[in-house]
Motif scaffolding. Structure first.
Motif, PDB file in Angstrom:
ATOM      1  N   ASP A  57      -7.498  -9.237  -7.303  1.00 50.86           N
ATOM      2  CA  ASP A  57      -6.477  -8.856  -8.288  1.00 50.86           C
ATOM      3  C   ASP A  57      -6.383  -7.336  -8.406  1.00 50.86           C
ATOM      4  N   VAL A  58      -7.545  -6.687  -8.483  1.00 52.60           N
ATOM      5  CA  VAL A  58      -7.577  -5.225  -8.601  1.00 52.60           C
ATOM      6  C   VAL A  58      -7.161  -4.581  -7.282  1.00 52.60           C
ATOM      7  N   ALA A  59      -7.633  -5.152  -6.168  1.00 51.42           N
ATOM      8  CA  ALA A  59      -7.377  -4.566  -4.847  1.00 51.42           C
ATOM      9  C   ALA A  59      -5.924  -4.700  -4.413  1.00 51.42           C
ATOM     10  N   ALA A  60      -5.177  -5.586  -5.056  1.00 53.31           N
ATOM     11  CA  ALA A  60      -3.764  -5.765  -4.698  1.00 53.31           C
ATOM     12  C   ALA A  60      -2.872  -4.736  -5.369  1.00 53.31           C
ATOM     13  N   ASP A  61      -3.468  -3.884  -6.190  1.00 57.34           N
ATOM     14  CA  ASP A  61      -2.705  -2.884  -6.929  1.00 57.34           C
ATOM     15  C   ASP A  61      -2.750  -1.528  -6.205  1.00 57.34           C
ATOM     16  N   ILE A  62      -2.929  -0.444  -6.916  1.00 59.59           N
ATOM     17  CA  ILE A  62      -2.814   0.899  -6.335  1.00 59.59           C
ATOM     18  C   ILE A  62      -3.932   1.225  -5.344  1.00 59.59           C
ATOM     19  N   LEU A  63      -5.034   0.488  -5.406  1.00 60.91           N
ATOM     20  CA  LEU A  63      -6.152   0.764  -4.504  1.00 60.91           C
ATOM     21  C   LEU A  63      -6.102  -0.073  -3.218  1.00 60.91           C
ATOM     22  N   LYS A  64      -4.976  -0.715  -2.955  1.00 58.03           N
ATOM     23  CA  LYS A  64      -4.884  -1.564  -1.763  1.00 58.03           C
ATOM     24  C   LYS A  64      -5.144  -0.794  -0.465  1.00 58.03           C
ATOM     25  N   PRO A  65      -4.590   0.419  -0.261  1.00 48.21           N
ATOM     26  CA  PRO A  65      -4.887   1.154   0.990  1.00 48.21           C
ATOM     27  C   PRO A  65      -6.377   1.402   1.185  1.00 48.21           C
TER      28      PRO A  65
END
Length: 252
Positions: A57-65
């Motif tokens: 859930d967190v990784a799909a946001d702004i930190l995905k790259p």
């Protein structure tokens, strides 16, 4: 100088699990701190009654790259750990595989790591917000691949340790892998169950498993560093067999 240089050869290998484990551990903390520091937001990929975010859930946001990059590095590092371990056993710098069955289990462990590594990379690309079904499939691929790789490695180490019962470092490697992998597999089964029963408990288990994976990667550091100061061919199967035959003739 040549001897000193040879003693340091093992560092070219041990940095692989260290780097992979460190980057993975640091990224997990970055994701967790981001979620906590931003006020524990409820992401669109979360269930209505979900209060604890999954890593995805967190990784799909702004930190995905960042997540894709580190998952790629960690996945490749995992495969390389097993490949180099196989190479060092084959080249006689680690305790060798004395029978075909051990080589088979070693190859299966590498195959499992490749499947798990590919699953890790793909689940980071196909995130849970945009591709929920594919993400779950690749998460399963990652878990199964790592579990199979761990099981095959443990079986291989078990067979090797039977041939070298008095080799303390080898036994220690076997037990470390068995304990860490056993705990992670049990937690993974519990995680699969809570996916359908209690998503908040499932989220806690996912974070726990992910952090625990760091320690599994570090067990390869312990394995690979045993090649320190060992010359190529020094621990080859042929050399050990010939030494055993010599000792038997001397005893007679």
């Amino acid at each position: 100088m040549a001897i000193f240089s040879h003693q340091r050869h093992h560092w070219a290998y041990v940095w692989i699990p260290i780097a992979g484990a460190f980057l993975w551990f640091a990224t997990l903390w970055a994701l967790l701190i981001t979620w906590l520091a931003s006020g524990r937001p409820h992401y669109v990929s979360m269930d209505p009654d979900q209060h604890i975010a999954f890593i995805s859930d967190v990784a799909a946001d702004i930190l995905k790259p960042l997540f894709i990059t580190i998952c790629s590095i960690t996945g490749v590092a995992f495969v390389l750990c097993l490949v180099f371990e196989r190479y060092l056993r084959h080249s006689g710098r680690l305790m060798p595989n004395m029978r075909t069955r051990e080589r088979v289990f070693s190859s299966l462990a590498i195959l499992g790591s490749a499947i798990g590594g590919a699953g890790l990379i793909l689940l980071s690309i196909f995130d849970t917000k945009r591709h929920p079904t594919l993400h779950d499939v690749f998460l399963l691929v990652f878990i199964v691949g790592v579990a199979l790789s761990a099981i095959f490695s443990i079986v291989e180490f078990r067979w090797i340790s039977k041939d070298f019962q008095y080799h303390r470092l080898l036994k220690r490697s076997y037990w470390m892998k068995a304990i860490v992998a056993g705990i992670l597999i049990i937690l993974a089964v519990a995680f699969a169950i809570t996916e359908f029963t209690n998503v908040n408990v499932g989220a806690v288990l996912e974070w726990t498993i992910a952090f625990g994976y760091t320690f599994f990667l570090l067990t390869f550091y312990y394995d690979l560093r045993q090649s320190k100061g060992v010359h190529k061919g020094e621990l080859s199967a042929d050399r050990i067999n010939n030494s055993r035959r010599y000792r038997m003739r001397q005893a007679v």
